[in-house]
Scaffold this active site. Structure first.
Site, mmCIF file in Angstrom:
data_model
loop_
_atom_site.group_PDB
_atom_site.id
_atom_site.type_symbol
_atom_site.label_atom_id
_atom_site.label_comp_id
_atom_site.label_asym_id
_atom_site.label_seq_id
_atom_site.Cartn_x
_atom_site.Cartn_y
_atom_site.Cartn_z
ATOM 1 N N SER A 148 0.855 -1.193 0.000
ATOM 2 C CA SER A 148 0.000 0.000 0.000
ATOM 3 C C SER A 148 0.883 1.232 0.000
ATOM 4 O O SER A 148 2.002 1.195 0.535
ATOM 5 C CB SER A 148 -0.875 0.015 1.262
ATOM 6 O OG SER A 148 -1.514 1.277 1.393
ATOM 7 N N TYR A 161 -0.857 -0.617 10.500
ATOM 8 C CA TYR A 161 -1.147 -1.159 9.164
ATOM 9 C C TYR A 161 -0.043 -0.736 8.186
ATOM 10 O O TYR A 161 0.445 -1.545 7.386
ATOM 11 C CB TYR A 161 -2.518 -0.641 8.726
ATOM 12 C CG TYR A 161 -2.880 -0.910 7.291
ATOM 13 C CD1 TYR A 161 -3.325 -2.163 6.885
ATOM 14 C CD2 TYR A 161 -2.796 0.116 6.330
ATOM 15 C CE1 TYR A 161 -3.678 -2.400 5.550
ATOM 16 C CE2 TYR A 161 -3.144 -0.114 5.007
ATOM 17 C CZ TYR A 161 -3.580 -1.376 4.624
ATOM 18 O OH TYR A 161 -3.919 -1.602 3.314
ATOM 19 N N LYS A 165 2.421 -3.012 5.822
ATOM 20 C CA LYS A 165 2.448 -2.902 4.357
ATOM 21 C C LYS A 165 3.858 -2.566 3.858
ATOM 22 O O LYS A 165 4.245 -2.964 2.757
ATOM 23 C CB LYS A 165 1.416 -1.875 3.891
ATOM 24 C CG LYS A 165 -0.019 -2.356 4.111
ATOM 25 C CD LYS A 165 -0.377 -3.459 3.141
ATOM 26 C CE LYS A 165 -1.410 -4.411 3.611
ATOM 27 N NZ LYS A 165 -1.784 -5.422 2.606
HETATM 28 P P1 NAP Z 1 -12.026 -5.658 1.147
HETATM 29 O O1 NAP Z 1 -12.857 -5.077 0.070
HETATM 30 O O2 NAP Z 1 -12.430 -5.447 2.564
HETATM 31 O O3 NAP Z 1 -11.901 -7.234 0.867
HETATM 32 C C1 NAP Z 1 -11.140 -8.010 1.727
HETATM 33 C C2 NAP Z 1 -11.214 -9.450 1.304
HETATM 34 O O4 NAP Z 1 -10.402 -10.225 2.185
HETATM 35 C C3 NAP Z 1 -12.598 -10.027 1.389
HETATM 36 O O5 NAP Z 1 -12.729 -11.022 0.383
HETATM 37 C C4 NAP Z 1 -12.640 -10.664 2.780
HETATM 38 O O6 NAP Z 1 -13.620 -11.697 2.781
HETATM 39 C C5 NAP Z 1 -11.208 -11.176 2.871
HETATM 40 N N1 NAP Z 1 -10.661 -11.312 4.218
HETATM 41 C C6 NAP Z 1 -10.713 -10.440 5.242
HETATM 42 N N2 NAP Z 1 -10.088 -10.949 6.322
HETATM 43 C C7 NAP Z 1 -9.630 -12.180 5.948
HETATM 44 C C8 NAP Z 1 -8.927 -13.209 6.620
HETATM 45 N N3 NAP Z 1 -8.552 -13.087 7.900
HETATM 46 N N4 NAP Z 1 -8.629 -14.327 5.933
HETATM 47 C C9 NAP Z 1 -9.013 -14.481 4.647
HETATM 48 N N5 NAP Z 1 -9.683 -13.557 3.966
HETATM 49 C C10 NAP Z 1 -9.991 -12.412 4.621
HETATM 50 O O7 NAP Z 1 -10.506 -5.139 1.049
HETATM 51 P P2 NAP Z 1 -9.688 -4.532 -0.181
HETATM 52 O O8 NAP Z 1 -9.775 -3.071 -0.120
HETATM 53 O O9 NAP Z 1 -10.057 -5.234 -1.424
HETATM 54 O O10 NAP Z 1 -8.184 -4.891 0.245
HETATM 55 C C11 NAP Z 1 -7.447 -5.933 -0.364
HETATM 56 C C12 NAP Z 1 -5.966 -5.683 -0.173
HETATM 57 O O11 NAP Z 1 -5.594 -4.427 -0.760
HETATM 58 C C13 NAP Z 1 -5.487 -5.626 1.272
HETATM 59 O O12 NAP Z 1 -4.214 -6.259 1.354
HETATM 60 C C14 NAP Z 1 -5.322 -4.157 1.541
HETATM 61 O O13 NAP Z 1 -4.363 -3.893 2.551
HETATM 62 C C15 NAP Z 1 -4.852 -3.679 0.185
HETATM 63 N N6 NAP Z 1 -5.048 -2.257 -0.052
HETATM 64 C C16 NAP Z 1 -6.304 -1.722 -0.112
HETATM 65 C C17 NAP Z 1 -6.464 -0.366 -0.343
HETATM 66 C C18 NAP Z 1 -7.809 0.291 -0.434
HETATM 67 O O14 NAP Z 1 -7.863 1.543 -0.499
HETATM 68 N N7 NAP Z 1 -8.904 -0.447 -0.462
HETATM 69 C C19 NAP Z 1 -5.336 0.455 -0.502
HETATM 70 C C20 NAP Z 1 -4.084 -0.126 -0.420
HETATM 71 C C21 NAP Z 1 -3.942 -1.472 -0.204
HETATM 72 P P3 NAP Z 1 -14.218 -12.361 4.133
HETATM 73 O O15 NAP Z 1 -14.772 -11.257 4.956
HETATM 74 O O16 NAP Z 1 -15.227 -13.339 3.627
HETATM 75 O O17 NAP Z 1 -13.057 -13.062 4.787
#
Ligand code: NAP
Length: 258
Positions: A148, A161, A165
């Site tokens: 991130s 966090y 990252k």
């Molecule tokens: P999201 O929409 O909340 O989706 C998270 C996914 O991970 C869901 O499928 C959730 O499903 C699953 N999950 C959560 N906890 C888990 C666990 N303990 N074990 C297995 N699966 C789990 O999140 P996102 O924004 O797509 O984020 C995905 C990645 O991108 C992360 O690594 C995050 O740090 C990174 N990221 C996101 C952003 C942003 O702005 N969104 C920015 C930078 C980096 P369940 O609830 O069914 O487990």
């Protein structure tokens, strides 16, 4: 001869953790559209099955496997199930992550720090160590970690966090060095603010408007913006790219500070 379809993933098997929604779901759908057989995984199997149904309806191949990445036995079971159902794993996307604390590091509880490091870093180390021998035996593979832009700068409220990252970015560099001789490439993607459930607090309302105003591309990111970068890193198009962190943030980290 160089492949004429450098983004084609026919014959590849990809595991994407946390792929029932958000960025992981977009990655699973994109890799499947490129020809990979994909494993859709998260804690809630019903949500994974829904993604599998979308992929198979579009002509792709996918299986759903429940896995809470905080549990070592479940991580082992995920990889065993994928190998049994789809074959040897050639692409691993470490996408699942948690952010259990909001506030300054000064107020951080030890158990919150332990959790964020266990899920966002230690689980990835285990997953990579578990798939690397199989990839090496098959002549190579590609691992992609979700880092991130939070890991590239200081933060008032998501410091723990951000530390995790930054560690994921370092995992990419370190494993690239360790696994390069086996033709296993390891890279990371550093998204900016992407419009998913995970980051709602950061993009809803006036905060989101302010962020958009400071972003050169003038919008928030969408999950698909990140999936395309992951496809590149997974594919032959990136065959000489390893140990890198690709920033996909609409330009916010290079925005004019003046
Ligand atoms: P999201 O929409 O909340 O989706 C998270 C996914 O991970 C869901 O499928 C959730 O499903 C699953 N999950 C959560 N906890 C888990 C666990 N303990 N074990 C297995 N699966 C789990 O999140 P996102 O924004 O797509 O984020 C995905 C990645 O991108 C992360 O690594 C995050 O740090 C990174 N990221 C996101 C952003 C942003 O702005 N969104 C920015 C930078 C980096 P369940 O609830 O069914 O487990």
């Amino acid at each position: 001869m160089t492949s004429l379809r450098p983004f084609n993933l026919d014959g590849q098997v990809a595991v994407i953790t946390g792929s029932s929604r958000g960025i992981g779901k977009a990655i699973a759908m994109t890799l499947a559209a490129a020809g990979a057989k994909v494993a859709v995984s998260s804690r809630k199997i019903e949500a994974c099955v829904e993604v599998v149904e979308i992929i198979t309806a579009a002509g792709g191949t996918a299986v759903a496997v429940a896995c809470n990445v905080s549990d070592k036995a479940q991580r082992e079971a995920l990889l065993d199930a994928v190998e049994n159902q789809l074959g040897p794993i050639s692409i691993l996307v470490c996408n699942a992550a948690v952010n259990p604390a909001y506030g300054p590091l000064a107020a951080l509880e030890e158990k919150a720090f332990d959790k964020v490091m266990a899920v966002n870093v230690a689980a990835n180390i285990h997953l990579i160590n578990r798939v690397a021998p199989g990839m090496a035996a098959a002549g190579g593979g590609s691992v992609i970690l979700l880092s991130s832009i939070a890991g590239m700068m200081g933060s008032q409220n998501i410091g723990a966090y951000a530390v995790s990252k930054a560690a994921d970015a370092q995992l990419a560099r370190n494993y690239a060095v360790e696994l390069g001789p086996k033709n296993i490439r390891v890279n990371a993607v550093a998204p900016g603010l992407i419009r998913t459930e995970f980051s709602t607090l950061l993009w809803e309302g006036d905060r989101g408007k302010d962020f958009i105003a400071r972003t050169p591309l003038g919008r928030l990111g969408e999950a698909e913006d990140i999936a395309g970068v992951v496809l590149f890193l997974a594919s032959k198009a990136a065959s000489y790219v390893t140990g890198q962190v690709i920033v996909a943030d609409g330009g916010i980290t290079i925005a004019d500070p003046f």
